[in-house]
Design an enzyme around this catalytic site. Sequence first.
Site, PDB file in Angstrom:
ATOM      1  CE  LYS A 179      -2.620   2.360  -7.388  1.00  0.00           C
ATOM      2  NZ  LYS A 179      -3.330   2.758  -8.029  1.00  0.00           N
ATOM      3  CB  THR A 210      -0.510   7.101 -18.301  1.00  0.00           C
ATOM      4  OG1 THR A 210      -0.612   8.446 -17.476  1.00  0.00           O
ATOM      5  CG2 THR A 210       0.313   6.437 -18.540  1.00  0.00           C
ATOM      6  N   GLY A 212      -6.059   5.586 -16.969  1.00  0.00           N
ATOM      7  CA  GLY A 212      -6.477   4.679 -16.012  1.00  0.00           C
ATOM      8  C   GLY A 212      -6.094   3.701 -15.781  1.00  0.00           C
ATOM      9  CB  THR A 213      -2.485   3.952 -14.932  1.00  0.00           C
ATOM     10  OG1 THR A 213      -2.254   5.099 -15.719  1.00  0.00           O
ATOM     11  CG2 THR A 213      -1.086   3.037 -14.403  1.00  0.00           C
ATOM     12  CB  CYS A 215      -9.560   2.379 -13.394  1.00  0.00           C
ATOM     13  SG  CYS A 215     -10.098   4.019 -12.825  1.00  0.00           S
TER      14      CYS A 215
END
Length: 278
Positions: A179, A210, A212-213, A215
Amino acid sequence: MGTPPRTPPRVLTVAGSDSGGGAGIQADLKTMLALGTHGMSVLTAVTAQNSLGVQGVWELPADAVRAQFRAVVDDIGVAAVKTGMLASADLVETVAGLLAPLDVPVVVDPVGVSKHGDPLLAVDALDAVRGRLLPLATVATPNLAEVAQLTGVVVEGEDDLRRAADAVLGYGPRWALIKGGHLSGDATDLLTDGTVEHWLRAPRLDNRHTHGTGCTYASAIAARLAAGDPVPEAVAAAKEYVTGAIRAGFALGAGIGPVHHGHALAPRPGGAPPAGLS
């Protein structure tokens, strides 16, 4: 009498709790619901956490993790599993032993640090992640900090993503999703099995909320795999979902707010129902 409702695909998350509701188990279950699956959970740790950071972490005993897993898998069954925060070498070893006999897709999000830079994985657990957990992964989804933590590869630009993917694939997952959201320019990720490459691009959004992106992205992949998508299609659908969630991320507390897991379900302006609903 009408036809009984069909049971949705069952997805299990094995991860820590975020008391602020933006990441961890809470984000996973919201994502799984939003994508039409039935989410189940094995809690590995409890955090005291809010928009400003992580104030405390308490990992659960391995026996508690094992009992939760057996309760779900032996009775309800699973179609896909996502792992997140595992905190310690003991918990990584425990979870790897539980996952090894399963014949379902496994998405490994090798959570090492929080959005705010707080450590969520003990240094002595890295070898267990490399040697026990990653070889079980259908898809491994490290961010750039986790790539560096696991492999030593430092990604400074898009050209480094291939080198990062090769290093992660060296530990045995079938696919690596590197990522690149922390690079400049478009939010660009590389999905590869070492032979085929899929580049996933989305415009960089001007929204600081942002939390929790990672997860959310991993849970969306697991949900789509549980529904029967091949890996490339599952990841592409998850990328689209998480991009929408980031776009709709909202302020919460005094720090970094969460992505909006229900962005596609939320009422539209004027009180109209979401698209597709009436």
